[in-house]
Scaffold this motif. Structure first.
Motif, short mmCIF file in Angstrom:
data_model
loop_
_atom_site.label_atom_id
_atom_site.label_comp_id
_atom_site.label_asym_id
_atom_site.label_seq_id
_atom_site.Cartn_x
_atom_site.Cartn_y
_atom_site.Cartn_z
N ARG A 1 0.83 -1.21 0.00
CA ARG A 1 0.00 0.00 0.00
C ARG A 1 0.86 1.26 0.00
N GLY A 2 1.93 1.22 0.79
CA GLY A 2 2.85 2.36 0.80
C GLY A 2 3.43 2.61 -0.58
N TYR A 3 3.78 1.54 -1.29
CA TYR A 3 4.35 1.67 -2.63
C TYR A 3 3.32 2.23 -3.62
N ILE A 4 2.08 1.81 -3.47
CA ILE A 4 1.03 2.34 -4.36
C ILE A 4 0.89 3.84 -4.15
N ILE A 5 0.89 4.27 -2.90
CA ILE A 5 0.73 5.70 -2.60
C ILE A 5 1.98 6.49 -2.97
#
Length: 167
Positions: A14-18
């Motif tokens: 999720r961090g990478y997506i954001i």
């Protein structure tokens, strides 16, 4: 363990997506390796339990599917942008896989907890039987000792009377 790895992978994903930073990618890659290592270990440790073996096989299959999703995310910027812009982020396949993994892992933990409780109850029953057998053995030894003492005292009395009669 595996459950913590699952959550760490999802958090980094999720961090990478954001915000597609190398630190999120590094966490994902490292944690996937740790997940695979620990899943293999659990698979070896559950060889004697067909239900747990089937459960870990399901976990491994879900993890492989998630790995493929993550590979697409890490290698195709369009996938990240599409997921970021999606209004149904919580319904996205990566999230669904994490939830399925969480459910399967929770079931495995509960099964192990149940098996441990059964084993503990069996061990307690075994210890109780051991105490009973030990107690009966001690009682039997005391009874034999009492009989020997009674015989010896009786023998000594008879021997004393015999000596008096002979004298």
């Amino acid at each position: 363990g595996i459950t913590a790895h699952n959550e760490r992978i999802e958090t980094a994903r999720r961090g990478y997506i954001i915000q597609p930073q190398g630190r999120f990618r590094d966490v994902i890659v490292r944690t996937q390796t740790e997940f695979d290592r620990d899943a293999s270990l659990v698979r070896r440790l559950t060889q004697d339990n067909s239900r747990q073996r089937a459960a870990i096989d399901e976990v491994i299959a879900l993890d492989r599917e998630r790995d493929a999703e993550i590979s697409r995310l890490l290698n195709d910027p369009g996938v990240r942008v599409a997921q970021l812009q999606s209004s149904a982020f919580d319904d996205e396949r990566g999230v669904a896989l994490t939830r399925e993994l969480r459910t399967a892992l929770t079931a495995m933990v509960e099964e192990e907890r149940r098996l441990l409780e059964v084993r503990n109850q069996e061990q307690l029953a075994s210890v109780l039987r051991l105490y009973w057998v030990g107690g009966l053995a001690v009682a039997l030894l005391l009874a034999i000792l009492g009989a020997v003492i009674t015989l010896m005292v009786g023998y000594n009395r008879k021997l004393g009377r015999a000596q008096i009669l002979l004298a």
